[in-house]
Design a protein around this motif. Sequence first.
Motif, PDB file in Angstrom:
ATOM      1  N   VAL A 148       0.832  -1.206   0.000  1.00  0.00           N
ATOM      2  CA  VAL A 148       0.000   0.000   0.000  1.00  0.00           C
ATOM      3  C   VAL A 148       0.864   1.253   0.000  1.00  0.00           C
ATOM      4  O   VAL A 148       0.525   2.273  -0.628  1.00  0.00           O
ATOM      5  CB  VAL A 148      -0.928  -0.008   1.232  1.00  0.00           C
ATOM      6  N   TRP A 149       2.022   1.163   0.669  1.00  0.00           N
ATOM      7  CA  TRP A 149       2.867   2.355   0.777  1.00  0.00           C
ATOM      8  C   TRP A 149       3.478   2.763  -0.563  1.00  0.00           C
ATOM      9  O   TRP A 149       3.929   3.891  -0.721  1.00  0.00           O
ATOM     10  CB  TRP A 149       3.977   2.108   1.799  1.00  0.00           C
ATOM     11  N   ARG A 150       3.524   1.853  -1.548  1.00  0.00           N
ATOM     12  CA  ARG A 150       4.028   2.235  -2.864  1.00  0.00           C
ATOM     13  C   ARG A 150       3.143   3.302  -3.493  1.00  0.00           C
ATOM     14  O   ARG A 150       3.623   4.248  -4.115  1.00  0.00           O
ATOM     15  CB  ARG A 150       4.067   1.000  -3.772  1.00  0.00           C
ATOM     16  N   ALA A 151       1.834   3.128  -3.315  1.00  0.00           N
ATOM     17  CA  ALA A 151       0.901   4.104  -3.891  1.00  0.00           C
ATOM     18  C   ALA A 151       0.916   5.416  -3.130  1.00  0.00           C
ATOM     19  O   ALA A 151       0.461   6.444  -3.650  1.00  0.00           O
ATOM     20  CB  ALA A 151      -0.513   3.518  -3.889  1.00  0.00           C
ATOM     21  N   ILE A 152       1.423   5.412  -1.907  1.00  0.00           N
ATOM     22  CA  ILE A 152       1.441   6.643  -1.113  1.00  0.00           C
ATOM     23  C   ILE A 152       2.776   7.367  -1.233  1.00  0.00           C
ATOM     24  O   ILE A 152       2.824   8.594  -1.325  1.00  0.00           O
ATOM     25  CB  ILE A 152       1.143   6.307   0.366  1.00  0.00           C
ATOM     26  N   LEU A 153       3.892   6.601  -1.262  1.00  0.00           N
ATOM     27  CA  LEU A 153       5.217   7.210  -1.269  1.00  0.00           C
ATOM     28  C   LEU A 153       5.812   7.341  -2.663  1.00  0.00           C
ATOM     29  O   LEU A 153       6.879   7.947  -2.818  1.00  0.00           O
ATOM     30  CB  LEU A 153       6.174   6.379  -0.398  1.00  0.00           C
ATOM     31  N   GLY A 154       5.182   6.785  -3.672  1.00  0.00           N
ATOM     32  CA  GLY A 154       5.729   6.765  -5.026  1.00  0.00           C
ATOM     33  C   GLY A 154       5.837   8.140  -5.669  1.00  0.00           C
ATOM     34  O   GLY A 154       5.363   9.152  -5.146  1.00  0.00           O
ATOM     35  N   ARG A 155       6.485   8.157  -6.864  1.00  0.00           N
ATOM     36  CA  ARG A 155       6.699   9.416  -7.599  1.00  0.00           C
ATOM     37  C   ARG A 155       5.377  10.103  -7.905  1.00  0.00           C
ATOM     38  O   ARG A 155       5.279  11.325  -7.824  1.00  0.00           O
ATOM     39  CB  ARG A 155       7.454   9.100  -8.904  1.00  0.00           C
ATOM     40  N   GLU A 156       4.388   9.335  -8.271  1.00  0.00           N
ATOM     41  CA  GLU A 156       3.059   9.897  -8.541  1.00  0.00           C
ATOM     42  C   GLU A 156       2.073   9.484  -7.454  1.00  0.00           C
ATOM     43  O   GLU A 156       0.878   9.380  -7.700  1.00  0.00           O
ATOM     44  CB  GLU A 156       2.573   9.415  -9.911  1.00  0.00           C
ATOM     45  N   GLY A 157       2.605   9.277  -6.255  1.00  0.00           N
ATOM     46  CA  GLY A 157       1.773   8.836  -5.153  1.00  0.00           C
ATOM     47  C   GLY A 157       0.989   9.956  -4.500  1.00  0.00           C
ATOM     48  O   GLY A 157       1.002  11.122  -4.932  1.00  0.00           O
ATOM     49  N   LEU A 158       0.311   9.603  -3.428  1.00  0.00           N
ATOM     50  CA  LEU A 158      -0.584  10.541  -2.760  1.00  0.00           C
ATOM     51  C   LEU A 158       0.160  11.738  -2.166  1.00  0.00           C
ATOM     52  O   LEU A 158      -0.261  12.892  -2.342  1.00  0.00           O
ATOM     53  CB  LEU A 158      -1.338   9.804  -1.643  1.00  0.00           C
ATOM     54  N   ILE A 159       1.299  11.472  -1.497  1.00  0.00           N
ATOM     55  CA  ILE A 159       2.015  12.576  -0.829  1.00  0.00           C
ATOM     56  C   ILE A 159       2.620  13.532  -1.844  1.00  0.00           C
ATOM     57  O   ILE A 159       2.479  14.757  -1.725  1.00  0.00           O
ATOM     58  CB  ILE A 159       3.106  11.994   0.099  1.00  0.00           C
ATOM     59  N   ASN A 160       3.291  12.994  -2.872  1.00  0.00           N
ATOM     60  CA  ASN A 160       3.889  13.868  -3.886  1.00  0.00           C
ATOM     61  C   ASN A 160       2.823  14.651  -4.646  1.00  0.00           C
ATOM     62  O   ASN A 160       3.009  15.843  -4.945  1.00  0.00           O
ATOM     63  CB  ASN A 160       4.715  13.028  -4.867  1.00  0.00           C
ATOM     64  N   SER A 161       1.706  14.019  -4.950  1.00  0.00           N
ATOM     65  CA  SER A 161       0.625  14.726  -5.663  1.00  0.00           C
ATOM     66  C   SER A 161       0.064  15.848  -4.792  1.00  0.00           C
ATOM     67  O   SER A 161      -0.227  16.954  -5.284  1.00  0.00           O
ATOM     68  CB  SER A 161      -0.484  13.745  -6.037  1.00  0.00           C
ATOM     69  N   LEU A 162      -0.061  15.576  -3.495  1.00  0.00           N
ATOM     70  CA  LEU A 162      -0.593  16.586  -2.582  1.00  0.00           C
ATOM     71  C   LEU A 162       0.365  17.769  -2.438  1.00  0.00           C
ATOM     72  O   LEU A 162      -0.047  18.939  -2.485  1.00  0.00           O
ATOM     73  CB  LEU A 162      -0.859  15.945  -1.213  1.00  0.00           C
ATOM     74  N   LEU A 163       1.669  17.466  -2.266  1.00  0.00           N
ATOM     75  CA  LEU A 163       2.651  18.531  -2.104  1.00  0.00           C
ATOM     76  C   LEU A 163       2.778  19.375  -3.361  1.00  0.00           C
ATOM     77  O   LEU A 163       2.866  20.615  -3.295  1.00  0.00           O
ATOM     78  CB  LEU A 163       4.015  17.933  -1.738  1.00  0.00           C
ATOM     79  N   GLY A 165       0.436  19.679  -5.665  1.00  0.00           N
ATOM     80  CA  GLY A 165      -0.839  20.375  -5.853  1.00  0.00           C
ATOM     81  C   GLY A 165      -0.947  21.626  -4.994  1.00  0.00           C
ATOM     82  O   GLY A 165      -1.538  22.630  -5.409  1.00  0.00           O
ATOM     83  N   LEU A 166      -0.365  21.573  -3.796  1.00  0.00           N
ATOM     84  CA  LEU A 166      -0.383  22.742  -2.900  1.00  0.00           C
ATOM     85  C   LEU A 166       0.722  23.736  -3.222  1.00  0.00           C
ATOM     86  O   LEU A 166       0.796  24.800  -2.602  1.00  0.00           O
ATOM     87  CB  LEU A 166      -0.244  22.280  -1.445  1.00  0.00           C
ATOM     88  N   GLY A 167       1.599  23.372  -4.161  1.00  0.00           N
ATOM     89  CA  GLY A 167       2.675  24.289  -4.545  1.00  0.00           C
ATOM     90  C   GLY A 167       3.848  24.274  -3.597  1.00  0.00           C
ATOM     91  O   GLY A 167       4.709  25.165  -3.656  1.00  0.00           O
ATOM     92  N   ILE A 168       3.925  23.287  -2.717  1.00  0.00           N
ATOM     93  CA  ILE A 168       5.044  23.228  -1.763  1.00  0.00           C
ATOM     94  C   ILE A 168       6.321  22.778  -2.465  1.00  0.00           C
ATOM     95  O   ILE A 168       7.411  23.278  -2.168  1.00  0.00           O
ATOM     96  CB  ILE A 168       4.683  22.276  -0.599  1.00  0.00           C
ATOM     97  N   THR A 169       6.208  21.873  -3.402  1.00  0.00           N
ATOM     98  CA  THR A 169       7.380  21.428  -4.178  1.00  0.00           C
ATOM     99  C   THR A 169       7.035  21.499  -5.665  1.00  0.00           C
ATOM    100  O   THR A 169       5.868  21.379  -6.057  1.00  0.00           O
ATOM    101  CB  THR A 169       7.768  19.985  -3.812  1.00  0.00           C
TER     102      THR A 169
END
Length: 319
Positions: A148-163, A165-169
């Motif tokens: 499950v963590w692959r989909a969250i920590l991956g290059r196009e995962g949840l965390i990277n998409s969120l960051l 999307g918010l303009g943080i990175t």
Amino acid sequence: MPDPAFLFGKDRQQRMSLALPGQMSFAQRYTALSGARVVTILFLAVWIGLVILPLLVLFAYSFFETKTFVTVYDPSLKTWMTLFESGRWEVAIRTVRIALTVTLIELACGFPFALWLAKGCRYKSVQAAVLTLLTIPFFLDMSSRTIVWRAILGREGLINSLLMGLGITDQPMEWMLYSEFSVHFGMIAPYFPTMVLPIYLAMTFIDDDLIKASNDLGGSPLQTLLNVIIPLSLPGIIAGVVFTLGPALAAWVEPGMLGGGFVNLLSNSVESAYTALKYPVVAALSTFVILILAVLLGLLLLLSRRVADLGASFKVMRS
């Protein structure tokens, strides 16, 4: 002449009740010691047969070698020499470093959580709910929990998409997956219950009157923690470290799925040797992991003696 029914009757408790007080006490003690001795002998026999003997066979098997996929039963040190000459020292050091780091993180997070659960949680319903939640990981397969963590920590995962999307990175943080960070992260959640539950169990045996007495005598919360709670919960701390450090040294799912082949541990070497039918190498690597664990636990016991008397802690828990 004594009644034969008295001497050879089946009602043993009746005979014991008719004996003199001193004789009955000796008989009771003899019966208890005999029962405990039988249970101890049975336990040792089963434990030696199921655990110690296979380990000895494993250790003996490590002195054989494999030639063209066939095990040569000629004892030598070639497998062990190959083990150290093939650069697996780096893998061993990396394995110990990651396992110790995960264990220390679990202890740093698990001890205050167990303290709150055992002594700070006022509601029994909340306590029962938390304990139930802590047992959930034991009912799930490790692979399904880790992937499950692959989909969250991956290059196009949840965390990277969120960051992003918010303009943080501006770019995805690729170090979050297939790195030592992701392996550490993936190992923390599964081993959290194995650290918390033994410490919580030990803390439940600490009498609240001891904590109140420390406060009444003017001890600060820190002094109560250092002089009362930690020494008395030391058996649980040691058990938590053992239950966390051992599986962390032998972990292979998290390094395989979250390391992506870039973070190889000893368990991955065992798997590759097993796939190549190099069973003596598998035995040598497994023995090496056991030796590392034994050395670390020995150091832990020596360190615990400096902190508190482990035997005295058990006596207080039993009283």
